[in-house]
Design a protein around this motif. Structure first.
Motif, PDB file in Angstrom:
ATOM      1  N   ASN A   8       2.325   1.321   0.646  1.00  0.00           N
ATOM      2  CA  ASN A   8       2.088   0.675   1.934  1.00  0.00           C
ATOM      3  C   ASN A   8       2.608   1.572   3.056  1.00  0.00           C
ATOM      4  O   ASN A   8       3.817   1.774   3.181  1.00  0.00           O
ATOM      5  CB  ASN A   8       2.828  -0.672   1.936  1.00  0.00           C
TER       6      ASN A   8
ATOM      7  N   GLY B 251      -0.817  -6.299   4.282  1.00  0.00           N
ATOM      8  CA  GLY B 251      -0.526  -5.234   5.235  1.00  0.00           C
ATOM      9  C   GLY B 251       0.866  -5.326   5.833  1.00  0.00           C
ATOM     10  O   GLY B 251       1.296  -4.439   6.573  1.00  0.00           O
TER      11      GLY B 251
ATOM     12  N   ASP C 291      -4.949  -0.129   6.927  1.00  0.00           N
ATOM     13  CA  ASP C 291      -5.316   1.004   7.755  1.00  0.00           C
ATOM     14  C   ASP C 291      -6.445   0.588   8.692  1.00  0.00           C
ATOM     15  O   ASP C 291      -7.512   0.170   8.237  1.00  0.00           O
ATOM     16  CB  ASP C 291      -5.760   2.170   6.873  1.00  0.00           C
TER      17      ASP C 291
ATOM     18  N   GLY D 140      -1.043  -2.365   2.626  1.00  0.00           N
ATOM     19  CA  GLY D 140      -1.309  -1.652   3.867  1.00  0.00           C
ATOM     20  C   GLY D 140      -2.578  -2.164   4.505  1.00  0.00           C
ATOM     21  O   GLY D 140      -3.341  -2.915   3.898  1.00  0.00           O
TER      22      GLY D 140
ATOM     23  N   ALA E 274       2.978   1.043   6.047  1.00  0.00           N
ATOM     24  CA  ALA E 274       3.745   0.335   7.073  1.00  0.00           C
ATOM     25  C   ALA E 274       5.231   0.222   6.705  1.00  0.00           C
ATOM     26  O   ALA E 274       6.068  -0.043   7.573  1.00  0.00           O
ATOM     27  CB  ALA E 274       3.161  -1.060   7.293  1.00  0.00           C
TER      28      ALA E 274
ATOM     29  N   GLY F 170      -4.329   4.446   0.747  1.00  0.00           N
ATOM     30  CA  GLY F 170      -4.394   3.313   1.670  1.00  0.00           C
ATOM     31  C   GLY F 170      -5.789   2.889   2.090  1.00  0.00           C
ATOM     32  O   GLY F 170      -5.960   2.175   3.093  1.00  0.00           O
TER      33      GLY F 170
ATOM     34  N   SER G 238       1.681  -7.081  11.085  1.00  0.00           N
ATOM     35  CA  SER G 238       2.531  -5.904  11.259  1.00  0.00           C
ATOM     36  C   SER G 238       3.932  -6.282  11.756  1.00  0.00           C
ATOM     37  O   SER G 238       4.805  -5.418  11.849  1.00  0.00           O
ATOM     38  CB  SER G 238       1.863  -4.934  12.239  1.00  0.00           C
TER      39      SER G 238
END
Lengths: 466, 466
Positions: A445, A85, A98, A96, A447, A281, A34
């Motif tokens: 995505n 991700g 999740d 992504g 994020a 996602g 992330s």
């Protein structure tokens, strides 16, 4: 190390310790994925990975490795993989990470069971029913019609849609085969996914009998129509489109966004493919085929294997839904979706999808403002796809024509290659018809933020100007 | 709760805390599943689970639930499910709970990527190649032939075997369909798996064109032969078996034991289905189709989608193996198998399989000794399957005949129902041809010990004598 040490009686502490160490590796990976400061990938060519890197060897041993080495193998597998991700992973799907979806998949693999019968999957079979009903209600189908099944991916879902359409018109195909049928033809948009032709080949219909229908430039029709048309007589007698006796309409709403935002498109559909593992996602694999005519899936596919689908069980065997499937063993793909639906609610999915659409609009706006980029389609995106060319300094101002096209065709692959080697961002590219290689950004995505879109364009410029 | 709280910037601590709580639930479940004192399942009828139990509701909300409720949902899902890893879960597959396999699947879902290209799955694509080569060498195929792909289950693998056989004889089927082919027939053992007929229906060959060949009573031929025969002319002209111009032999070695213990059977095979998710104990789904003729899978299935399989990438695109598949999105099924192979070595898999065979032999010995049971086949098992009837006191001494058969037919389902309601043990049953319902014990659960087999027989007696 004893080969059957895990799992073993008395080995509980070892088991817990080992799994906790794996989890610590995974938590570290999730956290790093992330962070924008970390790379999207650490690229190596196939031959480099095959030769082995430091302690990482792909070779399969005759003798067991130590648990310590297994942990190293886990770390290295993640290290040399692609962080799908990461906020700057904009390549096509899946993307992504999740956290509830991941938790759902961890539980699914721990439960390790099979969707074929209620007997071994009571909760998951009911979750599938519950999800399918919810999805049908979102399509606007009434409660007393409709059926469906979760499949290993959107292409298999599309295969189902053609399979049930064929059975709907010619049920004798199941026992007697294509040999007793008139020539069949399948109509689809010229922009449709390659799975239509692939499925036609698998089903014995032949890819030549798939007719590609022109659609408008915005490709809208490509996303929403797939016809299955039965005609009498051979298709090559010049009589292809007449008489259009029956049309079985399948809709391939793969990304999932359509289902929240374009519901009106589904009223005519006889079947719909819906892939929650794309824009919703959900971790891969999670795809459903929804069929409006109840009973069709079962009739089309059942063979009533007596070792599985006994009719003299102690419970209501209509919940042994496995014979609807073209599979026997079937992975549980529903739990992660069910759990994510609990955690987000329908509204949460809706806003997640809207955020992707907003990102597409933001990218479109940025591209319009910049002179070093050119949009493939001038219209505002109706979907989460935005396609564009980067025009390097050497091509700016050059008149359109084969010469410019030939050079422009090489730009995207070259930049993509540099991107991967640097590991800074990932985005897909492709040619299409007479359009030379362009970048195709598909937002799925969750994020990804606007700053990542700015970064993408700046990075393309940096890498393209070298 | 904000719908996109997870994953979210700054939410790292929450993410870690949540996932750790999920892991604690899973570790508790794994530990409990291995204890003989715990139940195999806590049975509820479909209507009971649908009505909702305590805090557990299947309904999908519009608004998000709290994270606390998500954890409760996870606990309840496991509570009302079936513990397939329990030593007394002897129902058919999948069973067992290999801890390294589970760790592999946890990592796979965290990596959340797609097998279609090297670009997004560099490590997993190479692992697939490495595993397929190893499996081919176990089959005795030389290094410079052979190909294969991992598929979502054994039935899909079998479908592939027929698909490539058809293409091998008639490559024009891909583009032109079955309409231009002579009538095809498929030969299989009368005891073969129902996936053969199911696949014939899907592929447009028709289930009536599958001919069931008699095999000896030990069903050996059923496990090892499936012929695909192309004949000229209609099959109903009485000319079915002649001329046998070409025979494409597919072997369905689903359990995996054959591959370690009966290698000599594979020399003639053109393709082999191998399901590591059965006796090798790999978590579902994990199945491979191995094809001896290199290139056949690719030629049969490729459509070269330009948005995925670009030829102008920066790496060796022969590693973009996804176009061999009839899928587009494809789940990573290889990592858990690769990791288990590292942890056990080939020898570890061999001894795991041998243990299943020893269990089968032990059950056979016990059944021979007891007067309240009758073996379906008198011969010593060559495989991990043991089939038997329980003869309740009221039927002992009754002469064979339709009357006894009718009553015996009801015994196994009645006992199975009681077993499930009590939750003490699980085993499958089925009829077969003129044989009425019998128990079929398939050993594939590595947790099962001789004491569990003793328990099984005693429990059947207890439940059958009520």
């Amino acid at each position: 190390m004893c080969p059957d040490l895990l799992p073993a009686p008395g080995g509980e502490e070892l088991t817990r310790g080992f799994l906790q160490e794996v989890v610590d590796i995974l938590l570290g990976y999730i956290s790093k994925s992330s962070q924008r400061s970390s790379k999207v990938l650490d690229f190596h060519h196939p031959h480099q990975l095959k030769e082995g890197l430091e302690c990482f060897s792909l070779d399969l041993p005759d003798q067991p490795e130590t648990l310590e080495q297994i942990l190293v193998d886990c770390r290295d597998t993640l290290k040399y993989g692609v962080r799908t991700g990461h906020p700057r992973f904009l390549n096509q799907l899946s993307s992504g990470l999740d956290v509830v979806g991941v938790a759902g998949e961890w539980l699914t693999s721990t439960a390790n069971t099979n969707m074929f019968t209620y007997e071994v999957s009571p909760v998951f079979v009911l979750m599938e029913e519950c999800l399918l009903k919810k999805m049908q209600s979102i399509l606007g189908w009434s409660d007393d019609v409709g059926d469906g099944i979760f499949c290993p991916g959107g292409t298999i879902s599309n295969l189902y849609s053609i399979l049930v359409a064929r059975y709907h018109f010619y049920p004798e195909v199941k026992t007697r085969g294509m040999g007793v049928l008139p020539q069949l033809a399948l109509f689809t948009s010229e922009q449709s996914h390659y799975s239509v032709k692939k499925s036609a080949a698998v089903l014995g219909m032949g890819s030549e009998n798939v007719f590609m229908v022109k659609c408008d430039e915005r490709w809208v029709s490509s996303k929403y129509t797939k016809g299955f048309l039965v005609i009498n007589g051979m298709h090559n007698n010049g009589n292809v489109c007449s008489p259009v006796a029956s049309l079985y309409v399948s809709v391939f709403a793969s990304l999932g966004v359509e289902l929240f935002n374009f519901k009106y498109l589904f009223s005519r559909a006889c079947s719909v493919t819906w892939n929650p593992h794309k824009m919703m996602g959900v971790p891969l694999q999670c795809s459903a085929i929804l069929v409006k005519k109840r009973g069709l899936l079962q009739e089309c596919n059942d063979f009533g294997a007596e070792y599985l689908f006994q009719t003299d069980k102690n419970y209501d065997v209509s919940y042994d839904t496995g014979d609807k499937s073209i599979q026997c063993g079937r992975h549980v793909d529903v739990f992660k979706l069910w759990l994510m639906w609990k955690a987000k609610g329908s509204e949460g999915f809706g806003s997640q999808v809207n955020k992707c659409l907003e990102n597409a609009e933001y990218l479109y706006d940025q591209l319009q403002r910049r002179t070093d980029f050119e949009l493939v389609l001038k219209n505002k995106p109706e979907h989460s796809n935005v396609c564009f060319w980067y025009i390097p300094p050497s091509l700016r101002g050059q008149p359109p024509g084969p010469d410019r096209d030939a050079r422009l065709h090489q730009v995207a692959p070259r930049i993509k290659g540099r991107m991967m080697e640097k590991g800074s961002v990932m985005i897909g590219y492709q040619p299409l018809g007479d359009k030379v290689n362009f970048f195709r950004c598909v937002f799925s995505n969750p994020a990804t933020q606007q700053e990542d879109i700015d970064f993408l364009l700046d990075e393309i410029t940096r890498l393209g100007d070298i």
